[in-house]
Design a protein around this motif. Structure first.
Motif, PDB file in Angstrom:
ATOM      1  N   ARG A 148      20.333  43.259  32.239  1.00  0.00           N
ATOM      2  CA  ARG A 148      19.054  42.965  32.903  1.00  0.00           C
ATOM      3  C   ARG A 148      17.988  43.991  32.517  1.00  0.00           C
ATOM      4  O   ARG A 148      16.888  43.611  32.094  1.00  0.00           O
ATOM      5  CB  ARG A 148      19.242  42.967  34.426  1.00  0.00           C
ATOM      6  CG  ARG A 148      19.989  41.737  34.920  1.00  0.00           C
ATOM      7  CD  ARG A 148      20.305  41.866  36.398  1.00  0.00           C
ATOM      8  NE  ARG A 148      20.949  40.679  36.927  1.00  0.00           N
ATOM      9  CZ  ARG A 148      21.585  40.642  38.092  1.00  0.00           C
ATOM     10  NH1 ARG A 148      21.659  41.722  38.841  1.00  0.00           N
ATOM     11  NH2 ARG A 148      22.146  39.522  38.509  1.00  0.00           N
ATOM     12  N   MET A 188      24.551  51.637  41.935  1.00  0.00           N
ATOM     13  CA  MET A 188      23.448  50.701  41.757  1.00  0.00           C
ATOM     14  C   MET A 188      23.973  49.280  41.507  1.00  0.00           C
ATOM     15  O   MET A 188      23.494  48.308  42.075  1.00  0.00           O
ATOM     16  CB  MET A 188      22.618  51.170  40.575  1.00  0.00           C
ATOM     17  CG  MET A 188      21.357  50.409  40.427  1.00  0.00           C
ATOM     18  SD  MET A 188      20.574  50.982  38.930  1.00  0.00           S
ATOM     19  CE  MET A 188      19.526  49.597  38.615  1.00  0.00           C
ATOM     20  N   LEU A 192      22.601  47.490  44.581  1.00  0.00           N
ATOM     21  CA  LEU A 192      21.231  47.018  44.307  1.00  0.00           C
ATOM     22  C   LEU A 192      21.200  45.877  43.306  1.00  0.00           C
ATOM     23  O   LEU A 192      20.742  44.776  43.589  1.00  0.00           O
ATOM     24  CB  LEU A 192      20.387  48.156  43.703  1.00  0.00           C
ATOM     25  CG  LEU A 192      19.716  49.189  44.577  1.00  0.00           C
ATOM     26  CD1 LEU A 192      18.811  50.034  43.708  1.00  0.00           C
ATOM     27  CD2 LEU A 192      18.914  48.527  45.690  1.00  0.00           C
ATOM     28  N   CYS A 193      21.693  46.177  42.109  1.00  0.00           N
ATOM     29  CA  CYS A 193      21.614  45.192  41.033  1.00  0.00           C
ATOM     30  C   CYS A 193      22.862  44.310  41.081  1.00  0.00           C
ATOM     31  O   CYS A 193      23.653  44.278  40.156  1.00  0.00           O
ATOM     32  CB  CYS A 193      21.489  45.914  39.687  1.00  0.00           C
ATOM     33  SG  CYS A 193      20.868  44.832  38.388  1.00  0.00           S
ATOM     34  N   PRO A 198      19.908  40.333  43.702  1.00  0.00           N
ATOM     35  CA  PRO A 198      19.693  41.777  43.537  1.00  0.00           C
ATOM     36  C   PRO A 198      18.455  42.223  44.310  1.00  0.00           C
ATOM     37  O   PRO A 198      17.518  41.451  44.507  1.00  0.00           O
ATOM     38  CB  PRO A 198      19.488  41.936  42.027  1.00  0.00           C
ATOM     39  CG  PRO A 198      19.126  40.591  41.525  1.00  0.00           C
ATOM     40  CD  PRO A 198      19.748  39.589  42.443  1.00  0.00           C
ATOM     41  N   LYS A 199      18.501  43.489  44.790  1.00  0.00           N
ATOM     42  CA  LYS A 199      17.383  43.986  45.595  1.00  0.00           C
ATOM     43  C   LYS A 199      16.383  44.709  44.686  1.00  0.00           C
ATOM     44  O   LYS A 199      16.225  45.941  44.752  1.00  0.00           O
ATOM     45  CB  LYS A 199      17.909  44.950  46.656  1.00  0.00           C
ATOM     46  CG  LYS A 199      18.892  44.284  47.607  1.00  0.00           C
ATOM     47  CD  LYS A 199      19.227  45.237  48.746  1.00  0.00           C
ATOM     48  CE  LYS A 199      20.257  44.651  49.680  1.00  0.00           C
ATOM     49  NZ  LYS A 199      21.594  45.206  49.482  1.00  0.00           N
ATOM     50  N   CYS A 200      15.706  43.939  43.839  1.00  0.00           N
ATOM     51  CA  CYS A 200      14.790  44.527  42.856  1.00  0.00           C
ATOM     52  C   CYS A 200      13.666  45.312  43.541  1.00  0.00           C
ATOM     53  O   CYS A 200      13.183  46.303  43.008  1.00  0.00           O
ATOM     54  CB  CYS A 200      14.192  43.443  41.978  1.00  0.00           C
ATOM     55  SG  CYS A 200      15.444  42.568  41.033  1.00  0.00           S
ATOM     56  N   CYS A 203      14.569  48.830  43.849  1.00  0.00           N
ATOM     57  CA  CYS A 203      15.177  49.413  42.650  1.00  0.00           C
ATOM     58  C   CYS A 203      14.296  50.503  42.030  1.00  0.00           C
ATOM     59  O   CYS A 203      13.104  50.299  41.815  1.00  0.00           O
ATOM     60  CB  CYS A 203      15.444  48.312  41.635  1.00  0.00           C
ATOM     61  SG  CYS A 203      16.137  48.932  40.104  1.00  0.00           S
ATOM     62  N   VAL A 205      14.199  51.567  39.026  1.00  0.00           N
ATOM     63  CA  VAL A 205      13.785  51.368  37.629  1.00  0.00           C
ATOM     64  C   VAL A 205      13.103  50.015  37.410  1.00  0.00           C
ATOM     65  O   VAL A 205      12.973  49.550  36.277  1.00  0.00           O
ATOM     66  CB  VAL A 205      14.991  51.523  36.661  1.00  0.00           C
ATOM     67  CG1 VAL A 205      15.497  52.959  36.674  1.00  0.00           C
ATOM     68  CG2 VAL A 205      16.115  50.555  37.001  1.00  0.00           C
ATOM     69  N   GLN A 206      12.676  49.448  38.520  1.00  0.00           N
ATOM     70  CA  GLN A 206      12.005  48.140  38.461  1.00  0.00           C
ATOM     71  C   GLN A 206      10.854  48.123  37.446  1.00  0.00           C
ATOM     72  O   GLN A 206      10.670  47.159  36.710  1.00  0.00           O
ATOM     73  CB  GLN A 206      11.490  47.867  39.866  1.00  0.00           C
ATOM     74  CG  GLN A 206      10.839  46.583  40.107  1.00  0.00           C
ATOM     75  CD  GLN A 206       9.843  46.751  41.255  1.00  0.00           C
ATOM     76  OE1 GLN A 206       8.744  47.250  41.061  1.00  0.00           O
ATOM     77  NE2 GLN A 206      10.258  46.334  42.446  1.00  0.00           N
ATOM     78  N   CYS A 209      12.178  47.611  33.969  1.00  0.00           N
ATOM     79  CA  CYS A 209      13.269  46.638  33.816  1.00  0.00           C
ATOM     80  C   CYS A 209      12.731  45.370  33.138  1.00  0.00           C
ATOM     81  O   CYS A 209      11.865  44.695  33.683  1.00  0.00           O
ATOM     82  CB  CYS A 209      13.872  46.292  35.180  1.00  0.00           C
ATOM     83  SG  CYS A 209      15.065  44.945  35.103  1.00  0.00           S
ATOM     84  N   PHE A 212      13.187  42.130  35.193  1.00  0.00           N
ATOM     85  CA  PHE A 212      12.269  42.028  36.327  1.00  0.00           C
ATOM     86  C   PHE A 212      10.855  41.746  35.835  1.00  0.00           C
ATOM     87  O   PHE A 212      10.166  40.868  36.358  1.00  0.00           O
ATOM     88  CB  PHE A 212      12.299  43.313  37.158  1.00  0.00           C
ATOM     89  CG  PHE A 212      11.437  43.234  38.385  1.00  0.00           C
ATOM     90  CD1 PHE A 212      11.877  42.552  39.507  1.00  0.00           C
ATOM     91  CD2 PHE A 212      10.171  43.813  38.409  1.00  0.00           C
ATOM     92  CE1 PHE A 212      11.077  42.451  40.638  1.00  0.00           C
ATOM     93  CE2 PHE A 212       9.371  43.711  39.533  1.00  0.00           C
ATOM     94  CZ  PHE A 212       9.818  43.028  40.655  1.00  0.00           C
ATOM     95  N   VAL A 217      15.467  37.729  35.939  1.00  0.00           N
ATOM     96  CA  VAL A 217      16.609  38.409  36.558  1.00  0.00           C
ATOM     97  C   VAL A 217      17.758  37.423  36.828  1.00  0.00           C
ATOM     98  O   VAL A 217      18.921  37.710  36.528  1.00  0.00           O
ATOM     99  CB  VAL A 217      16.184  39.108  37.870  1.00  0.00           C
ATOM    100  CG1 VAL A 217      17.404  39.681  38.591  1.00  0.00           C
ATOM    101  CG2 VAL A 217      15.173  40.215  37.592  1.00  0.00           C
TER     102      VAL A 217
END
Ligand code: SF4
Length: 350
Positions: A148, A188, A192-193, A198-200, A203, A205-206, A209, A212, A217
């Protein structure tokens, strides 16, 4: 690339310090415990693993204790976790460590990867977490995160795609704080991912990414085109004499290799009546039980359990690989999950 690398690793490390997991029982432990946890966590979630891990290290506190145990004892501790080859490999590896490394877990990557059941990512995780060495990992969670984050399409089990992911994993590895970074990647991927939803928005590093930023995603990682999984049928015989049940030890190979199981009759592998006659078992009552299905990674197994109360316990089946055991005792042994489920349902088990 250098700026991207710095930001990915630094952001993950900072996120781990405040939002990551810090109370897992194997965190900060010795290489033996890190190794054990890594093997148990393959294909299995943290919450399921913790009680198994704790029972395991209580019974086998050192590599030498594990090496000295019987395979039977090791598999009894693995019973219910599935993928039993992991338990058998762990046991063999412990014996090799005693033989070749005086019972000390080796610290050199090539010696670690040479042990049975340890692949590149697991060896790297042990080196990084237990010995603070500079190695990148690529387990299932990290594959998903990197597919991703870097926007790599294609099935991650494909050799070419895996090679691209390894390249990215190496490129993003920071110079320092590798152990925290590896833990951050694992945390993570687990929190998260995640595979679905996923809880973008949380995140770290959104902003860089690719998935994203390009709104793909949900399309990554690319799913494998799956053929329908095959279905098989089998009959399991619950032969009861009083409260005792007949268990047979499986040959070392195969899905339930080395475990104690109920006599099993597959399609075209004979009839119940032949089995009974061959073993001189006299049935006093036959009780049909509800059919159920157990799903393995590669196939579905439809199980028809047949409960047969027998009037005798013939001598010719008292061999080393066949035992009559009380249901409660059998539940303590190395038995596969469907057999465990069946035994729990028996009227004699309280
Ligand atoms: Fe995963 Fe979303 Fe973070 Fe990208 S932004 S790494 S898809 S959680």
């Amino acid at each position: 690339m250098a700026a991207k690398k710095a930001s990915f690793a630094q952001r993950l490390i900072a996120w781990q310090r405040t939002h990551g997991r810090h109370d897992l029982p194997w965190q900060g432990a010795d290489a033996y415990r890190v190794w054990l946890s890594e093997i148990m966590l393959q294909q299995t979630q943290v919450v399921t693993v913790i009680p198994y891990y704790q029972r395991f290290v209580t019974s086998f506190p050192t590599i030498a204790a594990l090496a000295a145990a019987t395979e039977e004892q090791v598999l009894a501790h693995w019973s219910g976790l599935g993928y039993y080859a992991r338990g058998r490999n762990l046991h063999r590896a412990a014996q090799l460590i005693v033989e070749k490394h005086h019972g000390e877990f080796p610290q050199v990557f090539d010696d670690i990867i040479a042990l049975p059941g340890i692949g590149r990512s697991t060896a790297a995780a042990i080196c990084a977490l237990a010995f603070h060495q500079h190695h990148a990992i690529l387990d299932g969670n990290v594959k998903r995160v990197l597919a991703r984050y870097c926007g790599i399409a294609g099935w991650t089990g494909d050799k070419k795609i895996a090679a691209q992911l390894w390249q990215q994993a190496e490129a993003l590895l920071p110079e320092r704080d590798v152990a925290i970074y590896i833990q951050a990647q694992m945390d993570m991927g687990a929190t998260l991912c995640t595979r679905s939803k996923p809880k973008c928005c949380e995140c770290p590093v959104q902003g860089s990414c690719v998935a994203f930023q390009t709104q793909c995603v949900s399309a990554l990682p690319t799913l494998r085109l799956r053929k329908a999984i095959p279905e098989k049928h089998t009959t399991l015989l619950l032969l009861m004499h009083g409260n005792n049940i007949l268990l047979e030890k499986r040959a070392p190979q195969g899905i339930w290799g080395g475990l104690w199981c109920l006599p099993q009759l597959d399609d075209g592998n004979g009839l119940v009546s032949d089995y009974l006659q061959h073993n001189a078992l006299e049935v006093s009552e036959r009780i049909e039980l509800a059919e159920f299905t157990h799903t393995f990674t590669h196939y579905k197994l439809h199980i028809t359990p047949v409960l047969l109360r027998v009037a005798n316990q013939p001598l010719q089946i008292n061999q080393a690989d066949r035992v009559w055991l009380d249901a409660a005792e059998a539940l303590q042994g190395a038995i596969p999950t469907p057999v465990r489920e069946l035994l729990k349902r028996l009227p004699s088990h309280h």
